[in-house]
Design an enzyme around this catalytic site. Structure first.
Site, short mmCIF file in Angstrom:
data_model
loop_
_atom_site.label_atom_id
_atom_site.label_comp_id
_atom_site.label_asym_id
_atom_site.label_seq_id
_atom_site.Cartn_x
_atom_site.Cartn_y
_atom_site.Cartn_z
N ASP A 55 0.87 -1.18 0.00
CA ASP A 55 0.00 0.00 0.00
C ASP A 55 0.90 1.23 0.00
O ASP A 55 1.41 1.65 1.04
CB ASP A 55 -0.90 -0.03 1.24
CG ASP A 55 -1.71 1.26 1.40
OD1 ASP A 55 -1.65 2.13 0.50
OD2 ASP A 55 -2.38 1.41 2.44
N GLU A 131 32.62 4.08 4.83
CA GLU A 131 32.97 3.86 6.22
C GLU A 131 31.78 4.33 7.05
O GLU A 131 31.45 5.51 7.04
CB GLU A 131 34.21 4.65 6.62
CG GLU A 131 35.45 4.36 5.80
CD GLU A 131 36.57 5.35 6.13
OE1 GLU A 131 36.69 5.75 7.31
OE2 GLU A 131 37.30 5.73 5.21
N GLU A 215 33.28 2.02 14.05
CA GLU A 215 33.36 2.19 12.60
C GLU A 215 33.47 0.82 11.95
O GLU A 215 34.23 -0.03 12.42
CB GLU A 215 34.55 3.05 12.18
CG GLU A 215 34.64 3.21 10.67
CD GLU A 215 35.81 4.07 10.22
OE1 GLU A 215 36.64 3.56 9.44
OE2 GLU A 215 35.88 5.23 10.65
N HIS A 264 31.66 8.12 5.43
CA HIS A 264 32.66 8.54 4.46
C HIS A 264 32.56 7.67 3.21
O HIS A 264 32.69 6.45 3.29
CB HIS A 264 34.06 8.44 5.06
CG HIS A 264 34.23 9.22 6.32
ND1 HIS A 264 35.18 8.94 7.27
CD2 HIS A 264 33.53 10.29 6.81
CE1 HIS A 264 35.09 9.79 8.28
NE2 HIS A 264 34.08 10.60 8.02
N GLU A 356 37.62 10.33 -1.42
CA GLU A 356 36.79 10.08 -0.25
C GLU A 356 36.00 11.36 0.04
O GLU A 356 36.58 12.41 0.28
CB GLU A 356 37.65 9.73 0.96
CG GLU A 356 36.84 9.57 2.25
CD GLU A 356 37.71 9.54 3.50
OE1 GLU A 356 37.16 9.26 4.59
OE2 GLU A 356 38.92 9.81 3.40
#
Length: 467
Positions: A55, A131, A215, A264, A356
Site C-alpha cells: 500500500d 565507512e 566504525e 565517508h 573520499e
C-alpha cells in the site's frame, strides 16, 4: 561468486526451513521497511512479475491514496536467513507500479540505477564503498507524552551512567579491551554480516568518541550493492545490539561535546578495466584529470548535494569545526579537514586510487546520497570543472580572512539552507532523478525541518530559563 538466481533462492528457502520472508525496501526518506509474506507466495513467477502486496499511500512520499497499489519485486541476490527470527528470511525488493513492468519513479533505488546507467553511457563503471560510524549505547530514555497536535518530547537523555563505553571524550580512537567494550558487539556483528548476509567486512575499530563509537568498513562494489549492504548493516547492527542489551544509534551528533558519526564515501570510476582516477605521472597524488574534474563537480554542487548526504536537522549539529567533521568544500591529499580527501597510503596503487567524500552521515538515504555524489561528479567530468588548488593544511586552523581570500565555500549550516541550495541547483540531477521524486523529497524535508523547529531542546532550557 555469481549472485543466486530465483530457483537457487527457492531451494535455499526449503533447505533453511524458512516459513516467513520479509520483503524489504527503502522509502524516500531512507527508512528501511518490509512486508512479511508466507513462503507459499514466493515462486519463480513472483521474482519475475513481483508481488502486489504494498500500500504505497502508507509509505510517506511513495503514492497518494488514490494510486496506492504498488508491486514489490524481490532481488534474488539479497536473500538471507535471519539469525534473530526463527524460520524467517529477507529479500530486498524494488518498487514497481501496478503490473510490475514500470518502476516507481519515487523508489530511491531506481534513481541510483539510473545514475549508474548514466555513468555507463559516459563510459564509466562506478566502484564505491563507505565507512559507517555509529554509537552503541547502553540505553536511551525518551519520554513521550501525547497531546492534541501529536507527540511532545518531555526529555531526551542518553543514559551514560553505568555505560561500559566510557573514556575521556575525543580520545577513544583505536582503543583496546577492556576500554573498548564494544569488541563483543563488533565480533558478533561481523559474524552475522559475513555468515548470514554475505557482506565482506574488512575492518572494525573504535572511533574517536568515547560514547561507544564503532566504525565498520566493507569491501567496495557497485553502487546498488553497496547501498543495499549499507541498509543491511544498519539493520543488522540494530538487531545485534538489541540482543546484547544495547542500542545502536546512527544520529550524526548524539553527544554534544564529542565527535559525531560520519558516512565517508569512497569512489572511483573505471573504464576498460583501468582506474580512470589513476595517473602515475601526476606528482601530487597520482590523481588523473578525470579525478580532478570529478572533484570539481562535487565541490561545485556540494552545497546542494548536502540535502541528500546530510538530510536531517541533526546532521548540521555534526558539521561544526573542532570535531573532525568536514565543514569546508575543499580537497587535498590525505587531508581529513577537507570535504574531499584523496587517500594516499601507497604510491603506484592504481586499484586504491580514489576520492573520499567525508561530509555525508548515516541518516542519509544511501540510494539518493550515492546518486547525488555520482551525478555531481559526472557533471564535473562532463563540463571539465576545475576543483582549484588542493589544500594541504588544516582548514579549521585557517583564519576566516584567509579562507575568504582563497574563495573557500562552506557546507550549509542547516537543513533548510541545504534545501534552498538544492532547489536552485539541481539541473545536473535530471538524468537520474525524476522531477516528482525531487519535489516530494524537498517537501517532506521542509515539513521535517518545520516540525523540529518548534521543539525546545534541553540545552535551550539550560541557556535561557533564567532570562
Amino acid at each position: 561468486m555469481a549472485a543466486p538466481g530465483a530457483e537457487e533462492v527457492l531451494t535455499r528457502i526449503r533447505r533453511d526451513g524458512v516459513e516467513w520472508i520479509n520483503l524489504q525496501f527503502t522509502d524516500l526518506l531512507g527508512y528501511f521497511r518490509q512486508v512479511t509474506i508466507h513462503k507459499r507466495l514466493l515462486d519463480a513467477e513472483a521474482f519475475e512479475e513481483g508481488l502486489g502486496k504494498l500500500d504505497g499511500s502508507s509509505v510517506r512520499g511513495f503514492a497518494g491514496i488514490q494510486e496506492s497499489d504498488l508491486v514489490l519485486k524481490p532481488v534474488p541476490g539479497t536473500y538471507a536467513k535471519l539469525p534473530w527470527a526463527e524460520r524467517a528470511a529477507r529479500l530486498i525488493s524494488r518498487v514497481y507500479k501496478p503490473g510490475g513492468r514500470e518502476r516507481l519513479p519515487r523508489d530511491p533505488a531506481y534513481a541510483l540505477e539510473r545514475a549508474v546507467s548514466y555513468a555507463a553511457e559516459a563510459g564509466f563503471e562506478v566502484k564505491i564503498s563507505a565507512e559507517l560510524e555509529f554509537h552503541v549505547f547502553k540505553d536511551i530514555s525518551v519520554k513521550l507524552e501525547p497531546y492534541e497536535s501529536g507527540v511532545r518530547i518531555e526529555s531526551a537523555e542518553i543514559l551514560r551512567e553505568g555505560n561500559p563505553f566510557f573514556l575521556r571524550q575525543k580520545e577513544a580512537y583505536f582503543t583496546v579491551e577492556p576500554y573498548n567494550s564494544v569488541m563483543e558487539f563488533e565480533v558478533k556483528l561481523g559474524r552475522v554480516l559475513e555468515e548470514y548476509f554475505g557482506i565482506p567486512v574488512e575492518v572494525f575499530h573504535h572511533e574517536v568518541s568515547a560514547g561507544g563509537q564503532v566504525e565498520v568498513n566493507w569491501r567496495y562494489s557497485d553502487p546498488i550493492t553497496t547501498a543495499d549492504r549499507l541498509q543491511t548493516i544498519k539493520y543488522a547492527a540494530r538487531n545485534v545490539a538489541r540482543e546484547l542489551g544495547y542500542v545502536a544509534v546512527f544520529l550524526p551528533k548524539p553527544i554534544p561535546s564529542d565527535n559525531g558519526n560520519g558516512l565517508h564515501v569512497h569512489l572511483s570510476l573505471w573504464s576498460g578495466g583501468r582506474n580512470t582516477f589513476y595517473d602515475p605521472s601526476d606528482s601530487y597524488a597520482e590523481l588523473s584529470q578525470v579525478g580532478r574534474y570529478f572533484i570539481g563537480g562535487l565541490l561545485e554542487h556540494g552545497r546542494a548535494v548536502a540535502a541528500f548526504t546530510n538530510p536531517t536537522v541533526n546532521s548540521y549539529r555534526r558539521l561544526i569545526p573542532g570535531f573532525e567533521a568536514p565543514v569546508y568544500l575543499v580537497w587535498g591529499k590525505a587531508n581529513r579537514s577537507a570535504a574531499v580527501r584523496v587517500p594516499f597510503y601507497f604510491p603506484g596503487d592504481e586499484k586504491g586510487r580514489r576520492i573520499e567524500f567525508r561530509s555525508p552521515d548515516p541518516t542519509a538515504n544511501p540510494y539518493l546520497a550515492f546518486t547525488a555524489i555520482i551525478m555531481a561528479g559526472l557533471d564535473g567530468v562532463k563540463k571539465k570543472i576545475d576543483p582549484g588548488d588542493p589544500i594541504d593544511e588544516n582548514v579549521y586552523a585557517m583564519g576566516e580572512a584567509k579562507r575568504r581570500a582563497l574563495g573557500i565555500k562552506s557546507l550549509p549550516r542547516s537543513l533548510d539552507e541545504a534545501l534552498d541550495e538544492l532547489e536552485s541547483d539541481n539541473e545536473w540531477l535530471k538524468p537520474a532523478v525524476d522531477r516528482e521524486l525531487l519535489e516530494e523529497y524537498i517537501e517532506l524535508k521542509r515539513e521535517e525541518a518545520r516540525s523540529l523547529a518548534a521543539y525546545a531542546s534541553a540545552a535551550e532550557y539550560a541557556f535561557y530559563l533564567s532570562l
